[in-house]
Design a protein around this motif. Structure first.
Motif, PDB file in Angstrom:
ATOM      1  N   ARG A 233      42.265 -53.658  15.552  1.00  9.80           N
ATOM      2  CA  ARG A 233      40.809 -53.470  15.564  1.00  9.80           C
ATOM      3  C   ARG A 233      40.343 -53.139  14.154  1.00  9.80           C
ATOM      4  O   ARG A 233      40.996 -52.371  13.441  1.00  9.80           O
ATOM      5  CB  ARG A 233      40.431 -52.318  16.510  1.00  9.80           C
ATOM      6  N   THR A 234      39.229 -53.717  13.718  1.00  8.73           N
ATOM      7  CA  THR A 234      38.634 -53.415  12.419  1.00  8.73           C
ATOM      8  C   THR A 234      37.285 -52.743  12.632  1.00  8.73           C
ATOM      9  O   THR A 234      36.453 -53.223  13.414  1.00  8.73           O
ATOM     10  CB  THR A 234      38.453 -54.680  11.570  1.00  8.73           C
TER      11      THR A 234
ATOM     12  N   GLY B 126      40.405 -43.611  14.780  1.00 13.34           N
ATOM     13  CA  GLY B 126      41.756 -43.938  15.241  1.00 13.34           C
ATOM     14  C   GLY B 126      41.995 -43.519  16.675  1.00 13.34           C
ATOM     15  O   GLY B 126      42.630 -44.241  17.454  1.00 13.34           O
ATOM     16  N   ALA B 127      41.470 -42.355  17.045  1.00 15.99           N
ATOM     17  CA  ALA B 127      41.627 -41.903  18.429  1.00 15.99           C
ATOM     18  C   ALA B 127      40.913 -42.844  19.388  1.00 15.99           C
ATOM     19  O   ALA B 127      41.426 -43.161  20.466  1.00 15.99           O
ATOM     20  CB  ALA B 127      41.086 -40.479  18.573  1.00 15.99           C
ATOM     21  N   GLY B 128      39.727 -43.312  18.999  1.00 12.45           N
ATOM     22  CA  GLY B 128      39.006 -44.263  19.835  1.00 12.45           C
ATOM     23  C   GLY B 128      39.748 -45.576  19.982  1.00 12.45           C
ATOM     24  O   GLY B 128      39.715 -46.208  21.048  1.00 12.45           O
ATOM     25  N   PHE B 129      40.413 -46.002  18.921  1.00 16.63           N
ATOM     26  CA  PHE B 129      41.236 -47.207  18.974  1.00 16.63           C
ATOM     27  C   PHE B 129      42.337 -47.055  20.029  1.00 16.63           C
ATOM     28  O   PHE B 129      42.592 -47.970  20.820  1.00 16.63           O
ATOM     29  CB  PHE B 129      41.842 -47.448  17.585  1.00 16.63           C
ATOM     30  N   ILE B 130      42.969 -45.877  20.063  1.00 16.63           N
ATOM     31  CA  ILE B 130      44.038 -45.628  21.035  1.00 16.63           C
ATOM     32  C   ILE B 130      43.489 -45.544  22.459  1.00 16.63           C
ATOM     33  O   ILE B 130      44.024 -46.160  23.395  1.00 16.63           O
ATOM     34  CB  ILE B 130      44.797 -44.330  20.695  1.00 16.63           C
TER      35      ILE B 130
ATOM     36  N   ILE C   8      48.608 -47.074  12.493  1.00 13.90           N
ATOM     37  CA  ILE C   8      48.461 -47.489  11.102  1.00 13.90           C
ATOM     38  C   ILE C   8      46.980 -47.745  10.826  1.00 13.90           C
ATOM     39  O   ILE C   8      46.311 -48.432  11.602  1.00 13.90           O
ATOM     40  CB  ILE C   8      49.288 -48.747  10.801  1.00 13.90           C
ATOM     41  N   ALA C   9      46.493 -47.177   9.741  1.00 14.94           N
ATOM     42  CA  ALA C   9      45.102 -47.390   9.325  1.00 14.94           C
ATOM     43  C   ALA C   9      45.099 -47.796   7.858  1.00 14.94           C
ATOM     44  O   ALA C   9      45.715 -47.129   7.020  1.00 14.94           O
ATOM     45  CB  ALA C   9      44.274 -46.128   9.528  1.00 14.94           C
ATOM     46  N   LYS C  10      44.415 -48.890   7.546  1.00 14.83           N
ATOM     47  CA  LYS C  10      44.352 -49.385   6.173  1.00 14.83           C
ATOM     48  C   LYS C  10      42.905 -49.633   5.768  1.00 14.83           C
ATOM     49  O   LYS C  10      42.074 -50.029   6.589  1.00 14.83           O
ATOM     50  CB  LYS C  10      45.136 -50.695   6.025  1.00 14.83           C
TER      51      LYS C  10
END
Length: 341
Positions: A218-219, A266-270, A322-324
């Motif tokens: 997700r971006t 990131g938490a929302g992504f999970i 992973i976050a970039k």
């Protein structure tokens, strides 16, 4: 920093904020919007009830806004030998989902100080108890204590010139009534077992995952407006997140996104992958780099993840996150422990 200041000597300093924080229905929605988390359980009581919750459930990192006010006493009037703090590590331990209507009591402790490369790394532990007296959430926040020698000499005056009016930084202790306590609440209070005993209603079943599986990427886009909005919702008034001159005096290339904002994303992504926001039981990350947000364009944060390990006995899994941004990893080691249906 005053050479007589002994940060390590303050380890064990602890207090309880005298007033509780009531989790508001609309505040849950405000925060969910600020971290771009549109899971229906944060917005709709009907959707939350379908997952077994009595009301709106707060996003995973919501307790950070409760800690923001609670920690002012420690950061501004106890640890006075530092000129500013830089966030480096964060851990959330969830024992029970935080929900609209909860009344959270905050205990604050300086739980550790380490000296690394000539700088102090200070860990603050926040323990949140609900109206039933159970511990529902524990946060561990590690910051680096920065002195005037490490930043621009004019940064104090620059901050005073742009920070929000009405903040009395000279007397935080009086603005946050608190009581010193002899022992941490974790030594006497009971941890809720709900997050570890409740049957999660996840979209992903334990039987359908395996070590090495990858989560759909997700971006997320961030603008200066997003940073200002998050600052207001979360109460983080540090101008390095919205004022170029102050960011430069702090040694930064430009305005940067809040570390806690990127953790919220990131938490929302999970939880979007999980389908049940209450299925996260631990979330931790090292904030190893920053997301630069230019004035004229949005910045991107790219999230991906993979299953690192599984435990059939507890039906849990550990996900490496992973976050970039701009090709740089903004998290060091970041992991999330989840329970699956």
């Amino acid at each position: 920093m005053d050479t007589a200041f002994d940060g390590a000597g303050l380890v064990g300093y602890r207090y309880r904020v005298d007033d509780y924080y009531e989790v508001g229905r609309e505040k849950v929605r405000e925060y969910a919007r600020a971290v771009q988390d549109f899971h229906p359980a944060h917005w709709s009581e009907a959707a939350a009830r379908e997952l077994g919750y009595a009301g709106l459930i707060a996003p995973t990192t919501f307790a950070s806004i409760v800690a923001m006010r609670a920690n002012r006493v420690l950061l501004e009037s106890v640890m006075t030998g530092y000129d500013m703090f830089v966030h480096t590590d964060q851990v959330f331990e969830m024992h029970k989902p935080v929900m609209a209507g909860d009344r959270l009591t905050s205990d604050v402790e300086l739980s550790a100080v380490r000296r690394v490369a000539g700088k102090d790394l200070l860990t603050i532990t926040n323990t949140f108890s609900d109206q039933a007296g159970e511990i529902v959430h524990v946060m561990h926040t590690t910051v680096v204590g920065i002195t005037g020698d490490d930043v621009g000499a004019d940064i104090g005056d620059a901050v005073d010139g742009v920070v929000m009016s009405g903040l009395d930084g000279s007397s935080p202790a009086s603005s946050v009534p608190h009581t010193l306590i002899d022992e941490p609440v974790q030594a006497t209070a009971r941890h809720s077992q709900e997050s570890r005993t409740r049957l999660p209603r996840t979209a992903i079943r334990f039987e359908d995952i395996a070590v090495g599986d990858e989560l759909p990427a997700r971006t997320v886009k961030l603008t200066r407006g997003d940073l200002v909005n998050y600052a207001g919702v979360a109460g983080d008034v540090n101008p390095i997140h919205w004022h170029e001159d102050v960011a430069a005096l702090a040694g930064l290339p430009d305005v940067i996104a809040h570390g806690m904002l990127t953790m919220g994303l990131g938490a929302g992504f999970i939880t979007d992958w999980l389908g049940d926001p209450g299925a996260i039981i631990r979330y931790g990350a090292r904030l190893s780099n920053y997301t630069v947000i230019e004035a004229a364009s949005a910045g991107d944060v790219e999230f991906s993840g993979r299953i690192k390990s599984v435990d059939p006995e507890t039906r849990t899994a550990t996900v490496v996150l992973i976050a970039k941004s701009a090709g740089r990893k903004i998290f060091g080691l970041a992991t999330t422990d989840v329970r699956l249906g």
